[in-house]
Design a protein around this motif. Sequence first.
Motif, PDB file in Angstrom:
ATOM      1  N   PRO A  54      -1.433 -51.777  62.869  1.00  0.00           N
ATOM      2  CA  PRO A  54      -0.878 -50.593  62.218  1.00  0.00           C
ATOM      3  C   PRO A  54       0.389 -50.015  62.853  1.00  0.00           C
ATOM      4  O   PRO A  54       0.937 -49.044  62.338  1.00  0.00           O
ATOM      5  CB  PRO A  54      -2.011 -49.588  62.359  1.00  0.00           C
TER       6      PRO A  54
ATOM      7  N   ASN B 195     -14.571 -60.584  67.422  1.00  0.00           N
ATOM      8  CA  ASN B 195     -13.202 -60.067  67.410  1.00  0.00           C
ATOM      9  C   ASN B 195     -12.913 -59.097  66.273  1.00  0.00           C
ATOM     10  O   ASN B 195     -11.767 -58.952  65.852  1.00  0.00           O
ATOM     11  CB  ASN B 195     -12.207 -61.238  67.368  1.00  0.00           C
ATOM     12  N   VAL B 196     -13.944 -58.422  65.793  1.00  0.00           N
ATOM     13  CA  VAL B 196     -13.742 -57.424  64.750  1.00  0.00           C
ATOM     14  C   VAL B 196     -14.395 -56.114  65.185  1.00  0.00           C
ATOM     15  O   VAL B 196     -15.588 -56.088  65.504  1.00  0.00           O
ATOM     16  CB  VAL B 196     -14.343 -57.878  63.401  1.00  0.00           C
TER      17      VAL B 196
ATOM     18  N   ASN C 155     -11.856 -53.512  61.935  1.00  0.00           N
ATOM     19  CA  ASN C 155     -10.470 -53.698  62.369  1.00  0.00           C
ATOM     20  C   ASN C 155     -10.336 -54.876  63.311  1.00  0.00           C
ATOM     21  O   ASN C 155     -11.308 -55.305  63.947  1.00  0.00           O
ATOM     22  CB  ASN C 155      -9.956 -52.419  63.052  1.00  0.00           C
ATOM     23  N   HIS C 156      -9.119 -55.343  63.444  1.00  0.00           N
ATOM     24  CA  HIS C 156      -8.816 -56.479  64.311  1.00  0.00           C
ATOM     25  C   HIS C 156      -8.926 -56.040  65.766  1.00  0.00           C
ATOM     26  O   HIS C 156      -8.338 -55.035  66.173  1.00  0.00           O
ATOM     27  CB  HIS C 156      -7.383 -56.943  64.003  1.00  0.00           C
ATOM     28  N   ALA C 157      -9.667 -56.798  66.557  1.00  0.00           N
ATOM     29  CA  ALA C 157      -9.907 -56.424  67.951  1.00  0.00           C
ATOM     30  C   ALA C 157      -8.645 -56.477  68.795  1.00  0.00           C
ATOM     31  O   ALA C 157      -8.584 -55.847  69.854  1.00  0.00           O
ATOM     32  CB  ALA C 157     -10.971 -57.347  68.554  1.00  0.00           C
ATOM     33  N   GLY C 158      -7.652 -57.237  68.361  1.00  0.00           N
ATOM     34  CA  GLY C 158      -6.458 -57.391  69.186  1.00  0.00           C
ATOM     35  C   GLY C 158      -5.311 -56.487  68.792  1.00  0.00           C
ATOM     36  O   GLY C 158      -4.538 -56.048  69.646  1.00  0.00           O
ATOM     37  N   THR C 159      -5.211 -56.196  67.510  1.00  0.00           N
ATOM     38  CA  THR C 159      -4.021 -55.499  67.037  1.00  0.00           C
ATOM     39  C   THR C 159      -4.230 -54.016  66.784  1.00  0.00           C
ATOM     40  O   THR C 159      -3.269 -53.300  66.510  1.00  0.00           O
ATOM     41  CB  THR C 159      -3.518 -56.133  65.723  1.00  0.00           C
ATOM     42  N   THR C 160      -5.464 -53.538  66.874  1.00  0.00           N
ATOM     43  CA  THR C 160      -5.735 -52.130  66.581  1.00  0.00           C
ATOM     44  C   THR C 160      -5.726 -51.321  67.868  1.00  0.00           C
ATOM     45  O   THR C 160      -6.589 -51.526  68.728  1.00  0.00           O
ATOM     46  CB  THR C 160      -7.098 -51.969  65.892  1.00  0.00           C
ATOM     47  N   PRO C 161      -4.757 -50.412  67.998  1.00  0.00           N
ATOM     48  CA  PRO C 161      -4.722 -49.590  69.209  1.00  0.00           C
ATOM     49  C   PRO C 161      -6.053 -48.872  69.413  1.00  0.00           C
ATOM     50  O   PRO C 161      -6.720 -48.476  68.461  1.00  0.00           O
ATOM     51  CB  PRO C 161      -3.589 -48.586  68.924  1.00  0.00           C
TER      52      PRO C 161
ATOM     53  N   GLN D  23      -0.223 -57.574  61.341  1.00  0.00           N
ATOM     54  CA  GLN D  23      -1.699 -57.560  61.317  1.00  0.00           C
ATOM     55  C   GLN D  23      -2.273 -56.401  62.126  1.00  0.00           C
ATOM     56  O   GLN D  23      -3.389 -56.478  62.643  1.00  0.00           O
ATOM     57  CB  GLN D  23      -2.277 -58.876  61.845  1.00  0.00           C
TER      58      GLN D  23
ATOM     59  N   THR E 237     -13.340 -54.371  72.873  1.00  0.00           N
ATOM     60  CA  THR E 237     -14.120 -54.295  71.636  1.00  0.00           C
ATOM     61  C   THR E 237     -15.500 -54.895  71.870  1.00  0.00           C
ATOM     62  O   THR E 237     -15.619 -55.951  72.493  1.00  0.00           O
ATOM     63  CB  THR E 237     -13.434 -55.106  70.518  1.00  0.00           C
TER      64      THR E 237
ATOM     65  N   GLY F  68      -1.250 -58.666  69.294  1.00  0.00           N
ATOM     66  CA  GLY F  68      -2.671 -58.558  69.574  1.00  0.00           C
ATOM     67  C   GLY F  68      -3.457 -59.733  69.032  1.00  0.00           C
ATOM     68  O   GLY F  68      -4.620 -59.944  69.369  1.00  0.00           O
TER      69      GLY F  68
ATOM     70  N   ARG G 186      -8.487 -57.605  75.696  1.00  0.00           N
ATOM     71  CA  ARG G 186      -7.126 -58.136  75.540  1.00  0.00           C
ATOM     72  C   ARG G 186      -6.129 -57.276  76.286  1.00  0.00           C
ATOM     73  O   ARG G 186      -6.283 -56.061  76.382  1.00  0.00           O
ATOM     74  CB  ARG G 186      -6.736 -58.188  74.061  1.00  0.00           C
TER      75      ARG G 186
ATOM     76  N   ASP H  25     -14.723 -58.364  73.694  1.00  0.00           N
ATOM     77  CA  ASP H  25     -13.411 -58.975  73.423  1.00  0.00           C
ATOM     78  C   ASP H  25     -12.409 -58.085  74.151  1.00  0.00           C
ATOM     79  O   ASP H  25     -12.198 -56.953  73.744  1.00  0.00           O
ATOM     80  CB  ASP H  25     -13.174 -58.979  71.911  1.00  0.00           C
TER      81      ASP H  25
ATOM     82  N   MET I 218      -7.127 -53.519  75.503  1.00  0.00           N
ATOM     83  CA  MET I 218      -8.046 -53.413  74.373  1.00  0.00           C
ATOM     84  C   MET I 218      -9.447 -53.814  74.838  1.00  0.00           C
ATOM     85  O   MET I 218      -9.587 -54.732  75.650  1.00  0.00           O
ATOM     86  CB  MET I 218      -7.677 -54.393  73.250  1.00  0.00           C
TER      87      MET I 218
ATOM     88  N   GLN J 287      -1.013 -61.214  73.795  1.00  0.00           N
ATOM     89  CA  GLN J 287      -1.995 -60.707  74.754  1.00  0.00           C
ATOM     90  C   GLN J 287      -2.911 -61.819  75.233  1.00  0.00           C
ATOM     91  O   GLN J 287      -3.255 -62.718  74.465  1.00  0.00           O
ATOM     92  CB  GLN J 287      -2.906 -59.670  74.090  1.00  0.00           C
TER      93      GLN J 287
END
Lengths: 413, 413
Positions: free
Chosen positions: B199, A279-280, A229-235, B197, B267, B359, B292, B290, B265, B215
């Motif tokens: 959910p 970032n993943v 998943n995306h490190a920035g956009t995934t809660p 990008q 990660t 994100g 954010r 990572d 965030m 972010q």
Amino acid sequence: MKEAARRNLRIDGQRLMGRIEALGRIGALAGGGVCRLALTDEDRQGRDLVVGWMRELGLDVAVDRLGNVMGVRPGREEGPPVIMGSHIDTVATGGLYDGALGVLAGLEVVNLLNDSDIETKRPVAVAFFTNEEGSRFHPDMMGSAVHQGLLDAEEVLATVGLDGAVLADDLARIGYAGEAPVGNMRAHAYVELHIEQGPVLDKEGVTIGAVTGVQGIFWTEYVIRGVDNHAGTTPMSDRHDAGHVAARLAVEARLAAMEAGPGQMATVGRMELRPGLTNVVPGEAVIRTDLRNIDGEGLAATQERLIAFLHEAAAKEGCTAEWRPLARFAPTPFDAGLVDLIERSAQDLGHSVKRMPSGAGHDAQMFASNCPTAMIFVPSKDGISHNTNEYTSPEDIEAGGNVLLRVLLETAE
Amino acid sequence: MKEAARRNLRIDGQRLMGRIEALGRIGALAGGGVCRLALTDEDRQGRDLVVGWMRELGLDVAVDRLGNVMGVRPGREEGPPVIMGSHIDTVATGGLYDGALGVLAGLEVVNLLNDSDIETKRPVAVAFFTNEEGSRFHPDMMGSAVHQGLLDAEEVLATVGLDGAVLADDLARIGYAGEAPVGNMRAHAYVELHIEQGPVLDKEGVTIGAVTGVQGIFWTEYVIRGVDNHAGTTPMSDRHDAGHVAARLAVEARLAAMEAGPGQMATVGRMELRPGLTNVVPGEAVIRTDLRNIDGEGLAATQERLIAFLHEAAAKEGCTAEWRPLARFAPTPFDAGLVDLIERSAQDLGHSVKRMPSGAGHDAQMFASNCPTAMIFVPSKDGISHNTNEYTSPEDIEAGGNVLLRVLLETAE
């Protein structure tokens, strides 16, 4: 020779060091240490040198189909020999002592028996076994394993190495594809002198280790699967982070060992997160544990604890988890009588001695189920081994050799 | 055209989907998705297609020295334009919508203005910026960064890519080494339509995201050094296990984010243990975080917490630890007035709308310090992006396009 006189016998420490250094010149690395990988030309040269010494000492030398070499000194009676053995192959950046000490100390004991015109009741043998280190061909300790009937000779001869070579071909190439049959030989006893390869004796200032057995070893691989998943956009609450589960398992492995007590080792030597991008959120993780204990029940309990933890941690993170055993070696206890003899011999010689398990695998463990078997440890400076800086002092080497001599004399009568 | 009539304007959703699919055929992958890595032949073909559309729509097209392309539609007055922009390069296994949506929705808005004979007060422009994804050349978003004066053109032109290519050469090779000077252009406003990008919109069943800002991003690399050791012979209390410290740090990163609240965030995408052998206590570990947050203070506080933890955990294990920043991007808030306008426009169109941070990084963040800037999000099915399965429904695309149209009309007057 009378008993009292035998008690006064001592090996020639300088002569032993001379042979250790001579063998250490074969495959020598610039800056120190050696590289004599199994079945390479350096290994052949090392073998030739040791076989030459065996012959000079009047031993009856035989090479078996796995390239194991044994030189036998007859006793007053025929029968199974007492074997002093180890190995002369090394790791790629090895030292002068790992394996070589046990073989060359055995030769020194024979040399002394010859010098002193001593005939033993039982035959005495010095042996070195093929590919103890398992660097090019897996598994390690294959030579002694086949010798003692634990592995099948044909299967092992067909082994393909890391570089694509076939074991049987390499054995023939270096001229050690022997004639003697292999697998059925039972010794009267087996004794191996070896460096500790750990820090205990050195740190505690003790000269001799009376080795009680070899730890059991469990190697296990765990694969955890979640979702990339995306490190920035995934809660944070939506993640299925396989790397997080792996990290928790690694921390738990340390905790499990500490809570189990001083006999339990736990190591995480290898962990991979995939795809491995900063970032993943990693959707896959692979982690391996190396668990060891001289106590088989404790070892199994620790492994079960980690597997239970894995499933719970994975479920909590919404990941799946699988595991598979990579190696399962039960603990190998050594012969109580021999261990006592080693301890007594060290004390009689005036050396400090400590009972302790071996954390590393040795050819001795292949003999333990077939005949009385034990090992003698001497200190490794700073615990260093498998490293060109591996070092044991001449004084400690001599002490170990004298304990070996005493044990041999008593066992061979 | 009267205000009421303007409020009734709607884009042609089918026409927009047609252009999205046409561009999606360039660099198409068997089985779905696209690969149009920056400055490859596929990128050139994509650029040529979009430039062709710009010209058909009567835009005055210029290519600057970094290969950024802008097509301008004059207004009643001269002056800085309102730019609708994004990118058309993709990742190696990309989808049809990431970047392309914002550029082609901009063209659709222009198409509609032309069809309706609407003249705006200010000029209106559609732009796509070079190498937003940063897949072959680092850093990402370099085209818009140079365009808005945040990076130096000469330095960026000299960038050597992962495959050894020099950016300036590749730009010339594909025929987009433009003449127009770059770096000094200031827009009246910048608006970017983009897929989420992530959910959140999909899960909550909301159609439009009114994006409050990007972010901040901290990428940090930590190197922990201990001592390689034998997994069997090294007592647990004698270990300097760099991997153990790394695992603890990874677990702490998750804890820190959970304790900081929903905006933070954390990660760990990458962790390496060395030497990486099952039976060797790892003497070195490298781990990256990572972090954010839209809140700059919270972001810095979380980073400090991890660094303090690193030092404490390393000291406890008898290891050393170093860290270095790989990236430090402060949060980029968007223009409050524009964010309000986006929210209002969505509501007026009858769409559900939610304020939320982005994100992921976008070209928009390069404009934010120079002119009023904002972004409009539409849902990503299951939050999937940077993946050939990336998907946004035609209905949601049309909704986003209509919000963009309204925002553009109001901002260009």
